[in-house]
Design a protein around this motif. Structure first.
Motif, PDB file in Angstrom:
ATOM      1  N   UNK B 118       0.810  -1.211   0.000  1.00  0.00           N
ATOM      2  CA  UNK B 118       0.000   0.000   0.000  1.00  0.00           C
ATOM      3  C   UNK B 118       0.844   1.260   0.000  1.00  0.00           C
ATOM      4  N   UNK B 119       2.118   1.123   0.325  1.00  0.00           N
ATOM      5  CA  UNK B 119       2.990   2.291   0.386  1.00  0.00           C
ATOM      6  C   UNK B 119       3.657   2.601  -0.939  1.00  0.00           C
ATOM      7  N   UNK B 120       3.511   1.693  -1.895  1.00  0.00           N
ATOM      8  CA  UNK B 120       4.141   1.900  -3.198  1.00  0.00           C
ATOM      9  C   UNK B 120       3.401   1.102  -4.260  1.00  0.00           C
ATOM     10  N   UNK B 121       3.434   1.618  -5.467  1.00  0.00           N
ATOM     11  CA  UNK B 121       2.907   0.884  -6.618  1.00  0.00           C
ATOM     12  C   UNK B 121       4.092   0.543  -7.510  1.00  0.00           C
ATOM     13  N   UNK B 122       4.242  -0.734  -7.812  1.00  0.00           N
ATOM     14  CA  UNK B 122       5.382  -1.196  -8.615  1.00  0.00           C
ATOM     15  C   UNK B 122       4.855  -1.752  -9.931  1.00  0.00           C
ATOM     16  N   UNK B 123       5.472  -1.358 -11.014  1.00  0.00           N
ATOM     17  CA  UNK B 123       5.078  -1.869 -12.327  1.00  0.00           C
ATOM     18  C   UNK B 123       6.330  -2.304 -13.089  1.00  0.00           C
ATOM     19  N   UNK B 124       6.214  -3.433 -13.785  1.00  0.00           N
ATOM     20  CA  UNK B 124       7.314  -3.894 -14.629  1.00  0.00           C
ATOM     21  C   UNK B 124       6.882  -3.807 -16.091  1.00  0.00           C
ATOM     22  N   UNK B 125       7.851  -3.656 -16.964  1.00  0.00           N
ATOM     23  CA  UNK B 125       7.548  -3.559 -18.394  1.00  0.00           C
ATOM     24  C   UNK B 125       8.793  -3.978 -19.164  1.00  0.00           C
TER      25      UNK B 125
END
Lengths: 396, 198
Positions: B118-125
Protein backbone atom coordinates in the motif's frame (compact mmCIF):
# COMPACT_ATOMS: atom_id res chain seq x y z
CA UNK A 1 6.89 11.20 6.97
CA UNK A 2 3.55 11.01 5.24
CA UNK A 3 2.93 7.56 6.59
CA UNK A 4 3.91 8.53 10.11
CA UNK A 5 1.63 11.51 10.21
CA UNK A 6 -1.02 9.40 8.67
CA UNK A 7 -0.95 7.04 11.61
CA UNK A 8 -0.69 9.82 14.13
CA UNK A 9 -3.43 12.10 13.03
CA UNK A 10 -5.88 10.49 10.76
CA UNK A 11 -9.29 10.20 12.11
CA UNK A 12 -10.01 6.65 11.27
CA UNK A 13 -8.55 3.47 10.07
CA UNK A 14 -11.63 1.39 10.08
CA UNK A 15 -9.90 -1.94 10.45
CA UNK A 16 -7.76 -0.77 13.32
CA UNK A 17 -10.62 0.99 14.94
CA UNK A 18 -12.53 -2.24 14.92
CA UNK A 19 -9.73 -3.85 16.90
CA UNK A 20 -9.81 -1.00 19.38
CA UNK A 21 -13.51 -1.57 19.71
CA UNK A 22 -12.91 -5.20 20.45
CA UNK A 23 -10.46 -4.33 23.19
CA UNK A 24 -12.82 -1.83 24.72
CA UNK A 25 -15.63 -4.29 24.49
CA UNK A 26 -13.79 -6.89 26.52
CA UNK A 27 -15.54 -7.13 29.81
CA UNK A 28 -18.16 -4.61 28.85
CA UNK A 29 -21.80 -5.45 28.86
CA UNK A 30 -23.41 -6.05 25.53
CA UNK A 31 -25.77 -3.15 25.88
CA UNK A 32 -28.25 -2.35 23.22
CA UNK A 33 -30.77 -0.27 25.07
CA UNK A 34 -33.02 1.85 22.96
CA UNK A 35 -31.48 5.00 24.48
CA UNK A 36 -28.22 4.17 22.75
CA UNK A 37 -29.99 4.20 19.43
CA UNK A 38 -31.02 7.85 19.69
CA UNK A 39 -30.02 9.99 16.72
CA UNK A 40 -26.66 11.72 17.51
CA UNK A 41 -26.23 15.43 16.83
CA UNK A 42 -23.13 17.03 15.23
CA UNK A 43 -21.04 18.92 17.77
CA UNK A 44 -19.55 21.51 15.44
CA UNK A 45 -21.19 23.82 12.93
CA UNK A 46 -20.28 23.93 9.23
CA UNK A 47 -17.23 26.10 8.61
CA UNK A 48 -15.76 25.22 12.01
CA UNK A 49 -12.36 26.67 12.86
CA UNK A 50 -10.06 25.55 15.71
CA UNK A 51 -10.75 27.19 19.06
CA UNK A 52 -8.31 25.67 21.54
CA UNK A 53 -5.13 27.73 21.23
CA UNK A 54 -2.67 24.95 21.98
CA UNK A 55 -3.61 21.42 21.02
CA UNK A 56 -6.26 22.10 18.40
CA UNK A 57 -4.57 24.96 16.55
CA UNK A 58 -1.25 23.11 16.65
CA UNK A 59 -2.93 20.07 15.22
CA UNK A 60 -4.43 22.06 12.37
CA UNK A 61 -1.07 23.60 11.54
CA UNK A 62 0.59 20.18 11.37
CA UNK A 63 -2.26 18.89 9.25
CA UNK A 64 -1.72 21.65 6.71
CA UNK A 65 1.76 20.24 6.09
CA UNK A 66 0.32 16.79 5.97
CA UNK A 67 -2.21 17.82 3.34
CA UNK A 68 0.62 19.27 1.26
CA UNK A 69 2.40 15.92 1.35
CA UNK A 70 -0.78 14.19 0.16
CA UNK A 71 -1.03 16.62 -2.73
CA UNK A 72 2.56 15.78 -3.71
CA UNK A 73 2.24 12.02 -3.28
CA UNK A 74 2.88 9.87 -6.35
CA UNK A 75 -0.03 7.69 -5.25
CA UNK A 76 -2.58 10.51 -5.43
CA UNK A 77 -5.01 9.77 -8.26
CA UNK A 78 -5.66 12.91 -10.26
CA UNK A 79 -7.90 11.44 -12.95
CA UNK A 80 -11.03 13.59 -12.98
CA UNK A 81 -13.87 11.05 -13.44
CA UNK A 82 -12.96 8.98 -10.38
CA UNK A 83 -12.32 12.13 -8.33
CA UNK A 84 -15.58 13.68 -9.43
CA UNK A 85 -17.48 10.53 -8.48
CA UNK A 86 -15.98 10.35 -4.98
CA UNK A 87 -16.12 14.11 -4.45
CA UNK A 88 -19.79 14.29 -5.42
CA UNK A 89 -20.70 11.43 -3.10
CA UNK A 90 -18.74 13.05 -0.26
CA UNK A 91 -20.32 16.44 -0.86
CA UNK A 92 -23.81 15.01 -1.03
CA UNK A 93 -23.51 13.05 2.21
CA UNK A 94 -21.76 15.96 3.94
CA UNK A 95 -24.59 18.35 3.08
CA UNK A 96 -23.90 21.71 4.70
CA UNK A 97 -20.42 20.47 5.71
CA UNK A 98 -19.43 20.04 2.07
CA UNK A 99 -17.39 23.24 2.08
CA UNK A 100 -15.29 21.89 4.92
CA UNK A 101 -14.04 18.87 2.97
CA UNK A 102 -11.06 18.30 0.68
CA UNK A 103 -11.31 14.84 -0.84
CA UNK A 104 -8.27 12.88 -2.12
CA UNK A 105 -8.38 9.50 -3.85
CA UNK A 106 -5.24 7.52 -3.05
CA UNK A 107 -3.92 4.49 -4.90
CA UNK A 108 -3.79 1.80 -2.23
CA UNK A 109 -5.39 -1.66 -2.42
CA UNK A 110 -6.28 -1.70 1.29
CA UNK A 111 -9.79 -1.01 2.58
CA UNK A 112 -9.65 2.36 4.21
CA UNK A 113 -10.99 5.87 4.38
CA UNK A 114 -9.71 8.56 6.70
CA UNK A 115 -10.54 12.10 7.66
CA UNK A 116 -8.42 14.58 9.55
CA UNK A 117 -9.57 17.16 12.04
CA UNK A 118 -9.17 19.95 9.47
CA UNK A 119 -11.34 18.30 6.81
CA UNK A 120 -8.89 16.32 4.67
CA UNK A 121 -10.57 13.13 3.54
CA UNK A 122 -8.67 10.27 1.92
CA UNK A 123 -10.41 7.47 0.09
CA UNK A 124 -8.26 4.48 -0.84
CA UNK A 125 -8.89 2.70 -4.11
CA UNK A 126 -9.18 -0.53 -2.10
CA UNK A 127 -12.41 0.87 -0.68
CA UNK A 128 -13.81 1.67 -4.11
CA UNK A 129 -13.10 -1.83 -5.34
CA UNK A 130 -14.95 -3.36 -2.39
CA UNK A 131 -18.17 -1.37 -2.11
CA UNK A 132 -20.98 -2.14 -4.52
CA UNK A 133 -22.78 1.17 -4.87
CA UNK A 134 -22.56 4.88 -4.29
CA UNK A 135 -24.75 4.34 -1.21
CA UNK A 136 -22.15 2.02 0.30
CA UNK A 137 -19.39 4.50 -0.49
CA UNK A 138 -21.50 7.18 1.18
CA UNK A 139 -21.84 4.95 4.24
CA UNK A 140 -18.08 4.94 4.79
CA UNK A 141 -17.80 8.65 4.02
CA UNK A 142 -20.65 9.39 6.43
CA UNK A 143 -18.85 7.46 9.16
CA UNK A 144 -15.66 9.44 8.59
CA UNK A 145 -17.55 12.72 8.46
CA UNK A 146 -19.11 11.89 11.82
CA UNK A 147 -15.65 11.49 13.38
CA UNK A 148 -14.92 14.96 12.04
CA UNK A 149 -18.08 16.64 13.33
CA UNK A 150 -17.67 15.01 16.76
CA UNK A 151 -14.05 16.19 17.11
CA UNK A 152 -12.97 12.64 17.83
CA UNK A 153 -9.39 13.23 16.68
CA UNK A 154 -9.00 16.07 19.13
CA UNK A 155 -10.43 13.97 21.94
CA UNK A 156 -8.05 11.19 21.07
CA UNK A 157 -5.06 13.49 20.94
CA UNK A 158 -5.91 14.96 24.33
CA UNK A 159 -6.34 11.48 25.76
CA UNK A 160 -2.91 10.47 24.53
CA UNK A 161 -1.27 13.68 25.69
CA UNK A 162 -2.69 13.34 29.18
CA UNK A 163 -0.92 10.00 29.48
CA UNK A 164 2.46 11.14 28.16
CA UNK A 165 5.30 13.09 29.69
CA UNK A 166 5.95 14.78 26.37
CA UNK A 167 3.54 17.33 25.01
CA UNK A 168 4.23 16.27 21.46
CA UNK A 169 2.98 12.93 20.28
CA UNK A 170 5.03 13.39 17.15
CA UNK A 171 8.22 13.65 19.19
CA UNK A 172 7.49 10.22 20.50
CA UNK A 173 6.67 8.59 17.22
CA UNK A 174 9.04 9.98 14.62
CA UNK A 175 11.85 7.54 14.01
CA UNK A 176 9.84 4.45 14.72
CA UNK A 177 10.22 1.80 12.04
CA UNK A 178 7.18 1.26 9.92
CA UNK A 179 6.75 -2.23 11.29
CA UNK A 180 5.80 -0.70 14.65
CA UNK A 181 3.32 1.73 13.21
CA UNK A 182 0.45 -0.70 13.55
CA UNK A 183 0.95 -0.77 17.29
CA UNK A 184 1.09 3.02 17.35
CA UNK A 185 -2.04 3.25 15.29
CA UNK A 186 -3.77 0.97 17.73
CA UNK A 187 -2.96 3.37 20.56
CA UNK A 188 -4.23 6.24 18.46
CA UNK A 189 -7.42 4.58 17.27
CA UNK A 190 -10.86 5.63 18.42
CA UNK A 191 -12.58 4.04 21.36
CA UNK A 192 -15.72 1.96 21.18
CA UNK A 193 -18.08 4.80 22.05
CA UNK A 194 -16.59 7.06 19.39
CA UNK A 195 -16.85 4.36 16.76
CA UNK A 196 -20.47 3.66 17.63
CA UNK A 197 -21.30 7.36 17.59
CA UNK A 198 -19.66 7.67 14.16
CA UNK A 199 -21.58 4.64 12.90
CA UNK A 200 -24.94 6.05 13.92
CA UNK A 201 -24.34 9.69 13.02
CA UNK A 202 -22.95 8.51 9.69
CA UNK A 203 -26.22 6.70 9.05
CA UNK A 204 -28.09 9.90 9.87
CA UNK A 205 -25.96 11.84 7.37
CA UNK A 206 -26.75 9.20 4.76
CA UNK A 207 -30.47 9.34 5.40
CA UNK A 208 -30.57 13.14 5.43
CA UNK A 209 -28.80 13.26 2.06
CA UNK A 210 -31.11 10.78 0.43
CA UNK A 211 -28.84 7.72 0.49
CA UNK A 212 -30.07 4.33 1.63
CA UNK A 213 -29.06 4.06 5.32
CA UNK A 214 -29.14 0.26 5.10
CA UNK A 215 -26.02 0.48 2.89
CA UNK A 216 -24.03 0.88 6.12
CA UNK A 217 -25.17 -2.59 7.14
CA UNK A 218 -24.23 -4.00 3.75
CA UNK A 219 -20.70 -2.56 3.94
CA UNK A 220 -20.02 -4.32 7.22
CA UNK A 221 -21.56 -7.56 5.99
CA UNK A 222 -19.31 -7.41 2.92
CA UNK A 223 -16.23 -6.90 5.08
CA UNK A 224 -17.16 -9.78 7.36
CA UNK A 225 -17.48 -12.06 4.34
CA UNK A 226 -14.13 -10.97 2.95
CA UNK A 227 -12.40 -11.50 6.28
CA UNK A 228 -13.96 -14.93 6.61
CA UNK A 229 -12.64 -15.95 3.20
CA UNK A 230 -9.23 -14.46 3.89
CA UNK A 231 -8.93 -16.23 7.23
CA UNK A 232 -10.00 -19.51 5.68
CA UNK A 233 -6.96 -19.29 3.44
CA UNK A 234 -4.53 -18.39 6.23
CA UNK A 235 -3.62 -15.20 4.51
CA UNK A 236 -5.36 -12.42 6.36
CA UNK A 237 -3.60 -12.16 9.69
CA UNK A 238 -4.54 -8.53 9.91
CA UNK A 239 -6.18 -7.06 12.90
CA UNK A 240 -9.59 -7.07 11.29
CA UNK A 241 -9.68 -10.84 11.14
CA UNK A 242 -10.12 -10.94 14.88
CA UNK A 243 -13.26 -8.85 14.82
CA UNK A 244 -15.94 -11.10 13.38
CA UNK A 245 -18.06 -11.28 16.52
CA UNK A 246 -17.77 -7.58 17.06
CA UNK A 247 -18.48 -6.80 13.44
CA UNK A 248 -21.63 -8.84 13.70
CA UNK A 249 -22.56 -6.90 16.83
CA UNK A 250 -21.77 -3.68 15.00
CA UNK A 251 -23.96 -4.70 12.09
CA UNK A 252 -26.80 -5.48 14.49
CA UNK A 253 -26.51 -2.11 16.23
CA UNK A 254 -26.58 -0.20 12.94
CA UNK A 255 -29.46 -2.33 11.70
CA UNK A 256 -31.46 -1.71 14.89
CA UNK A 257 -30.72 2.02 14.62
CA UNK A 258 -32.00 2.16 11.05
CA UNK A 259 -35.16 0.18 11.87
CA UNK A 260 -35.90 2.36 14.90
CA UNK A 261 -35.24 5.76 13.38
CA UNK A 262 -35.74 5.30 9.65
CA UNK A 263 -38.29 2.51 9.29
CA UNK A 264 -39.56 4.02 6.05
CA UNK A 265 -36.14 4.03 4.38
CA UNK A 266 -36.26 2.53 0.94
CA UNK A 267 -35.84 -1.22 0.79
CA UNK A 268 -35.49 -1.39 -2.97
CA UNK A 269 -32.43 -2.81 -4.66
CA UNK A 270 -29.67 -0.19 -4.53
CA UNK A 271 -28.73 1.60 -7.74
CA UNK A 272 -25.21 0.47 -8.57
CA UNK A 273 -24.98 2.01 -12.04
CA UNK A 274 -22.73 4.97 -11.19
CA UNK A 275 -20.39 2.80 -9.15
CA UNK A 276 -20.36 0.12 -11.81
CA UNK A 277 -19.36 2.69 -14.43
CA UNK A 278 -16.37 3.71 -12.28
CA UNK A 279 -15.36 0.10 -11.67
CA UNK A 280 -15.47 -0.72 -15.38
CA UNK A 281 -13.50 2.37 -16.26
CA UNK A 282 -10.71 1.79 -13.73
CA UNK A 283 -10.91 -1.97 -13.30
CA UNK A 284 -7.45 -2.80 -14.64
CA UNK A 285 -5.72 -0.32 -12.35
CA UNK A 286 -7.79 -1.29 -9.31
CA UNK A 287 -7.42 -5.04 -9.68
CA UNK A 288 -3.78 -5.09 -10.75
CA UNK A 289 -2.94 -3.43 -7.44
CA UNK A 290 -5.09 -5.99 -5.63
CA UNK A 291 -3.43 -8.91 -7.44
CA UNK A 292 -0.02 -7.57 -6.36
CA UNK A 293 -1.04 -7.95 -2.70
CA UNK A 294 -0.81 -11.73 -3.15
CA UNK A 295 -3.95 -12.13 -1.04
CA UNK A 296 -5.98 -14.51 -3.12
CA UNK A 297 -8.86 -15.14 -0.71
CA UNK A 298 -9.71 -11.46 -0.70
CA UNK A 299 -9.27 -11.21 -4.46
CA UNK A 300 -11.60 -14.15 -5.04
CA UNK A 301 -14.26 -12.61 -2.79
CA UNK A 302 -14.03 -9.33 -4.70
CA UNK A 303 -14.27 -11.03 -8.08
CA UNK A 304 -17.39 -12.89 -6.97
CA UNK A 305 -19.00 -9.60 -5.89
CA UNK A 306 -17.94 -7.86 -9.08
CA UNK A 307 -19.45 -10.56 -11.25
CA UNK A 308 -22.75 -10.27 -9.36
CA UNK A 309 -22.54 -6.51 -9.71
CA UNK A 310 -22.19 -6.72 -13.47
CA UNK A 311 -18.58 -5.65 -14.10
CA UNK A 312 -17.58 -6.45 -17.68
CA UNK A 313 -17.29 -10.26 -17.82
CA UNK A 314 -14.15 -10.19 -19.98
CA UNK A 315 -12.34 -8.26 -17.26
CA UNK A 316 -13.71 -10.45 -14.48
CA UNK A 317 -12.61 -13.64 -16.22
CA UNK A 318 -9.20 -12.17 -17.00
CA UNK A 319 -8.58 -11.47 -13.32
CA UNK A 320 -9.93 -14.88 -12.30
CA UNK A 321 -7.25 -16.21 -14.66
CA UNK A 322 -4.63 -13.98 -13.05
CA UNK A 323 -5.67 -15.03 -9.56
CA UNK A 324 -5.67 -18.78 -10.32
CA UNK A 325 -2.43 -18.59 -12.30
CA UNK A 326 -0.55 -16.85 -9.50
CA UNK A 327 -2.17 -18.78 -6.64
CA UNK A 328 -0.96 -22.13 -8.02
CA UNK A 329 -3.21 -24.29 -5.85
CA UNK A 330 -4.06 -27.78 -7.07
CA UNK A 331 -6.15 -27.49 -10.22
CA UNK A 332 -5.50 -23.77 -10.58
CA UNK A 333 -3.63 -24.11 -13.87
CA UNK A 334 -6.67 -25.60 -15.55
CA UNK A 335 -8.96 -23.10 -13.82
CA UNK A 336 -6.77 -20.29 -15.12
CA UNK A 337 -6.87 -21.71 -18.64
CA UNK A 338 -10.67 -21.89 -18.56
CA UNK A 339 -10.94 -18.36 -17.16
CA UNK A 340 -8.71 -16.93 -19.92
CA UNK A 341 -10.63 -18.91 -22.54
CA UNK A 342 -13.85 -17.32 -21.27
CA UNK A 343 -12.16 -13.92 -21.21
CA UNK A 344 -11.14 -14.03 -24.87
CA UNK A 345 -14.68 -15.03 -25.86
CA UNK A 346 -15.97 -11.80 -24.33
CA UNK A 347 -16.52 -8.64 -26.38
CA UNK A 348 -14.71 -6.56 -23.78
CA UNK A 349 -11.63 -8.75 -23.51
CA UNK A 350 -8.12 -7.31 -23.38
CA UNK A 351 -5.05 -8.33 -25.36
CA UNK A 352 -3.27 -9.53 -22.22
CA UNK A 353 -5.82 -12.32 -21.88
CA UNK A 354 -4.48 -13.85 -25.13
CA UNK A 355 -0.89 -13.44 -23.97
CA UNK A 356 -1.42 -15.00 -20.57
CA UNK A 357 -3.44 -17.82 -22.10
CA UNK A 358 -0.45 -18.40 -24.35
CA UNK A 359 1.80 -18.74 -21.31
CA UNK A 360 -0.67 -21.18 -19.75
CA UNK A 361 -0.60 -23.29 -22.91
CA UNK A 362 3.20 -23.32 -22.70
CA UNK A 363 2.91 -24.67 -19.18
CA UNK A 364 0.52 -27.31 -20.43
CA UNK A 365 3.12 -28.24 -23.07
CA UNK A 366 0.95 -27.13 -25.99
CA UNK A 367 3.40 -24.93 -27.90
CA UNK A 368 1.28 -24.64 -31.05
CA UNK A 369 -1.74 -23.38 -29.11
CA UNK A 370 0.58 -21.05 -27.20
CA UNK A 371 1.99 -19.58 -30.39
CA UNK A 372 -1.51 -19.01 -31.77
CA UNK A 373 -2.44 -17.01 -28.67
CA UNK A 374 0.84 -15.10 -28.75
CA UNK A 375 0.31 -14.18 -32.40
CA UNK A 376 -3.17 -12.88 -31.60
CA UNK A 377 -1.74 -10.87 -28.71
CA UNK A 378 0.77 -9.12 -30.95
CA UNK A 379 -1.91 -8.59 -33.58
CA UNK A 380 -4.02 -6.75 -30.99
CA UNK A 381 -1.04 -5.06 -29.33
CA UNK A 382 1.61 -4.50 -32.02
CA UNK A 383 3.52 -2.04 -29.82
CA UNK A 384 3.50 -4.31 -26.77
CA UNK A 385 6.41 -3.53 -24.44
CA UNK A 386 7.14 -7.26 -24.09
CA UNK A 387 7.17 -7.89 -27.84
CA UNK A 388 10.76 -9.19 -27.73
CA UNK A 389 9.76 -11.86 -25.21
CA UNK A 390 6.76 -12.96 -27.21
CA UNK A 391 8.73 -13.07 -30.46
CA UNK A 392 11.30 -15.24 -28.69
CA UNK A 393 8.59 -17.85 -28.10
CA UNK A 394 7.19 -17.48 -31.60
CA UNK A 395 10.61 -18.17 -33.09
CA UNK A 396 11.62 -20.88 -30.64
CA UNK B 1 38.19 -4.73 36.91
CA UNK B 2 34.88 -3.11 36.33
CA UNK B 3 36.47 -0.36 34.28
CA UNK B 4 38.16 -2.95 32.11
CA UNK B 5 34.80 -4.62 31.49
CA UNK B 6 33.33 -1.28 30.54
CA UNK B 7 36.26 -0.69 28.17
CA UNK B 8 35.78 -4.08 26.49
CA UNK B 9 32.06 -3.50 26.21
CA UNK B 10 32.69 -0.14 24.55
CA UNK B 11 35.18 -1.76 22.23
CA UNK B 12 32.67 -4.43 21.27
CA UNK B 13 29.98 -1.83 20.71
CA UNK B 14 32.27 0.28 18.56
CA UNK B 15 33.34 -2.81 16.66
CA UNK B 16 29.69 -3.51 15.98
CA UNK B 17 29.12 -0.09 14.43
CA UNK B 18 27.77 -0.59 10.96
CA UNK B 19 29.92 0.51 8.07
CA UNK B 20 29.68 0.33 4.33
CA UNK B 21 32.38 -1.77 2.65
CA UNK B 22 33.89 -0.80 -0.67
CA UNK B 23 33.31 -3.17 -3.58
CA UNK B 24 36.10 -2.61 -6.13
CA UNK B 25 35.64 -3.20 -9.85
CA UNK B 26 36.17 -6.78 -10.93
CA UNK B 27 34.64 -10.18 -10.48
CA UNK B 28 32.55 -10.80 -7.35
CA UNK B 29 31.27 -14.25 -6.41
CA UNK B 30 28.14 -14.75 -4.29
CA UNK B 31 26.69 -18.20 -3.64
CA UNK B 32 27.34 -19.50 -7.14
CA UNK B 33 26.54 -16.18 -8.82
CA UNK B 34 29.34 -14.14 -10.36
CA UNK B 35 28.92 -10.49 -11.34
CA UNK B 36 31.50 -8.09 -12.67
CA UNK B 37 31.01 -4.43 -11.72
CA UNK B 38 32.86 -1.95 -13.91
CA UNK B 39 33.25 0.62 -11.15
CA UNK B 40 33.30 0.73 -7.37
CA UNK B 41 30.14 0.29 -5.32
CA UNK B 42 29.52 0.37 -1.58
CA UNK B 43 28.11 -2.69 0.11
CA UNK B 44 25.48 -1.88 2.74
CA UNK B 45 25.77 -3.59 6.11
CA UNK B 46 23.05 -6.09 6.97
CA UNK B 47 21.64 -3.71 9.57
CA UNK B 48 20.56 -1.48 6.72
CA UNK B 49 18.95 -4.24 4.75
CA UNK B 50 17.02 -6.19 7.33
CA UNK B 51 14.62 -7.69 4.81
CA UNK B 52 17.40 -9.12 2.64
CA UNK B 53 18.00 -12.84 2.52
CA UNK B 54 21.12 -14.00 4.39
CA UNK B 55 23.28 -14.39 1.29
CA UNK B 56 21.88 -11.37 -0.55
CA UNK B 57 23.88 -8.16 -0.98
CA UNK B 58 22.88 -4.54 -1.38
CA UNK B 59 25.24 -2.18 -3.17
CA UNK B 60 24.88 1.56 -3.56
CA UNK B 61 26.76 4.53 -4.94
CA UNK B 62 25.02 7.45 -3.24
CA UNK B 63 23.01 5.81 -0.43
CA UNK B 64 20.38 3.09 -0.60
CA UNK B 65 17.47 5.52 -0.68
CA UNK B 66 18.91 7.08 -3.84
CA UNK B 67 20.25 4.09 -5.73
CA UNK B 68 20.79 0.44 -4.98
CA UNK B 69 21.62 -2.85 -6.58
CA UNK B 70 20.09 -5.89 -4.93
CA UNK B 71 21.89 -9.14 -5.67
CA UNK B 72 19.85 -12.11 -4.54
CA UNK B 73 21.47 -15.45 -5.36
CA UNK B 74 20.17 -19.02 -5.13
CA UNK B 75 16.61 -18.59 -3.84
CA UNK B 76 15.32 -22.17 -3.43
CA UNK B 77 11.99 -23.34 -4.79
CA UNK B 78 9.14 -22.28 -2.49
CA UNK B 79 10.93 -19.38 -0.82
CA UNK B 80 10.32 -15.62 -1.12
CA UNK B 81 12.71 -13.10 -2.67
CA UNK B 82 13.05 -11.21 0.61
CA UNK B 83 12.87 -12.27 4.24
CA UNK B 84 9.33 -12.66 5.46
CA UNK B 85 9.06 -11.49 9.04
CA UNK B 86 5.45 -12.59 9.47
CA UNK B 87 2.91 -14.67 7.56
CA UNK B 88 0.64 -11.64 7.27
CA UNK B 89 3.06 -10.09 4.80
CA UNK B 90 1.95 -12.68 2.25
CA UNK B 91 5.17 -12.46 0.25
CA UNK B 92 4.97 -14.33 -3.06
CA UNK B 93 7.07 -17.47 -3.22
CA UNK B 94 9.39 -18.53 -6.00
CA UNK B 95 8.43 -21.55 -8.04
CA UNK B 96 11.07 -23.25 -10.15
CA UNK B 97 8.53 -23.71 -12.96
CA UNK B 98 7.92 -19.99 -13.38
CA UNK B 99 7.83 -18.63 -16.91
CA UNK B 100 9.25 -15.19 -17.83
CA UNK B 101 5.97 -13.33 -17.22
CA UNK B 102 5.67 -14.95 -13.82
CA UNK B 103 9.25 -14.03 -12.90
CA UNK B 104 8.50 -10.38 -13.68
CA UNK B 105 5.22 -10.52 -11.70
CA UNK B 106 6.97 -12.27 -8.81
CA UNK B 107 9.66 -9.58 -8.71
CA UNK B 108 7.07 -6.81 -9.03
CA UNK B 109 4.95 -8.09 -6.17
CA UNK B 110 8.02 -8.76 -4.00
CA UNK B 111 9.35 -5.22 -4.47
CA UNK B 112 5.90 -3.80 -3.65
CA UNK B 113 6.03 -5.72 -0.37
CA UNK B 114 9.59 -4.49 0.25
CA UNK B 115 8.37 -0.89 0.09
CA UNK B 116 5.40 -1.77 2.31
CA UNK B 117 2.05 -2.99 1.02
CA UNK B 118 0.00 0.00 0.00
CA UNK B 119 2.99 2.29 0.39
CA UNK B 120 4.14 1.90 -3.20
CA UNK B 121 2.91 0.88 -6.62
CA UNK B 122 5.38 -1.20 -8.61
CA UNK B 123 5.08 -1.87 -12.33
CA UNK B 124 7.31 -3.89 -14.63
CA UNK B 125 7.55 -3.56 -18.39
CA UNK B 126 9.79 -4.35 -21.34
CA UNK B 127 10.11 -8.05 -20.54
CA UNK B 128 12.78 -9.44 -22.84
CA UNK B 129 14.97 -12.54 -23.15
CA UNK B 130 18.56 -12.30 -21.97
CA UNK B 131 21.43 -14.77 -22.13
CA UNK B 132 23.62 -14.99 -19.05
CA UNK B 133 26.51 -16.99 -20.45
CA UNK B 134 25.08 -20.39 -21.29
CA UNK B 135 21.92 -19.82 -19.27
CA UNK B 136 18.66 -18.32 -20.50
CA UNK B 137 17.07 -15.62 -18.43
CA UNK B 138 15.06 -12.44 -18.75
CA UNK B 139 15.41 -8.76 -18.12
CA UNK B 140 12.70 -6.17 -17.54
CA UNK B 141 12.26 -2.56 -16.48
CA UNK B 142 10.82 -1.41 -13.17
CA UNK B 143 8.93 1.68 -12.03
CA UNK B 144 8.15 2.36 -8.39
CA UNK B 145 5.82 5.11 -7.18
CA UNK B 146 6.14 5.63 -3.44
CA UNK B 147 3.53 7.35 -1.28
CA UNK B 148 6.01 9.53 0.57
CA UNK B 149 9.24 9.52 -1.40
CA UNK B 150 10.74 9.99 -4.82
CA UNK B 151 9.73 7.96 -7.85
CA UNK B 152 12.15 5.19 -8.76
CA UNK B 153 13.03 3.53 -12.02
CA UNK B 154 15.13 0.48 -12.51
CA UNK B 155 16.04 -2.65 -14.39
CA UNK B 156 16.22 -6.27 -13.30
CA UNK B 157 17.71 -9.50 -14.57
CA UNK B 158 16.64 -12.91 -13.37
CA UNK B 159 17.32 -16.53 -14.26
CA UNK B 160 16.63 -19.99 -12.93
CA UNK B 161 19.49 -22.45 -12.72
CA UNK B 162 19.24 -25.79 -10.95
CA UNK B 163 15.76 -24.95 -9.64
CA UNK B 164 17.15 -21.87 -7.86
CA UNK B 165 16.45 -18.26 -8.67
CA UNK B 166 19.19 -15.68 -9.22
CA UNK B 167 18.06 -12.05 -9.33
CA UNK B 168 19.80 -8.72 -9.71
CA UNK B 169 17.73 -5.56 -9.35
CA UNK B 170 18.80 -1.96 -9.82
CA UNK B 171 16.59 0.95 -8.79
CA UNK B 172 17.49 4.62 -8.69
CA UNK B 173 15.57 7.73 -7.72
CA UNK B 174 14.22 9.64 -10.68
CA UNK B 175 15.50 11.43 -12.57
CA UNK B 176 19.16 11.92 -11.60
CA UNK B 177 20.26 8.77 -9.78
CA UNK B 178 18.53 6.37 -12.15
CA UNK B 179 20.02 8.05 -15.21
CA UNK B 180 23.45 8.26 -13.61
CA UNK B 181 23.80 4.52 -13.02
CA UNK B 182 21.37 2.68 -15.27
CA UNK B 183 23.88 1.89 -18.02
CA UNK B 184 26.46 0.65 -15.56
CA UNK B 185 23.85 -1.35 -13.65
CA UNK B 186 22.55 -2.89 -16.88
CA UNK B 187 26.07 -3.99 -17.80
CA UNK B 188 26.52 -5.43 -14.32
CA UNK B 189 23.26 -7.39 -14.62
CA UNK B 190 24.28 -8.71 -18.05
CA UNK B 191 27.63 -9.81 -16.60
CA UNK B 192 25.89 -12.27 -14.27
CA UNK B 193 26.96 -15.90 -14.58
CA UNK B 194 25.84 -18.83 -12.49
CA UNK B 195 28.18 -21.71 -11.74
CA UNK B 196 26.63 -24.31 -9.50
CA UNK B 197 29.28 -25.96 -7.30
CA UNK B 198 29.63 -29.67 -8.09
Amino acid sequence: MLRILCFVYLCCSIALAAAEMKQAATGANDQAESSKLAIPQPRIPPGYQPIDRNTEKGLWMELEDYELSIQQSALLITDEPINAYVRNAACRVAGEYCGDLRVYVMRNPGFNAMMTANGVMQIWTGLLVRVSSEDELAAVIGHELAHYTQLHTLERLRRIQSNLATSSVIDLLIGLPLSQMAAVANIMSFNREQEEEADLLGVRFMHDSGYDPRAAVRVWEMLVEEEANAAAKSEAANIFTQTHPLSEQRIQTISDFVEKNYPDAATTTPDSSSHLAILNRYYLLLMEDQIDTNRYGRTETMLKHHRELGVNPGLIDFFYGEMYRQRKAEGDLERARQAYERAIQSDDTIAEAYRNLGYIQLKLDRPELARARFRKYLELEPDADDRAMIEFYLEE
Amino acid sequence: MKMRHVFYCCLLLLGGCVTFAAVPPGEVQLSGLTVTPQNSWNQAPREWTRLSRRDAKTWTKNGILLDRILIIPAVPDGEPLFLQTSESQALPRFNAGMLPNELAEFTESSIAKLFGEGGAVVETSGLRPQRFGADKGVMFDIEVKVSDGPDYKGVAGTLIVGNKLYTIIFIGAEPYYYTESVDEATALIKSARVAIPQ
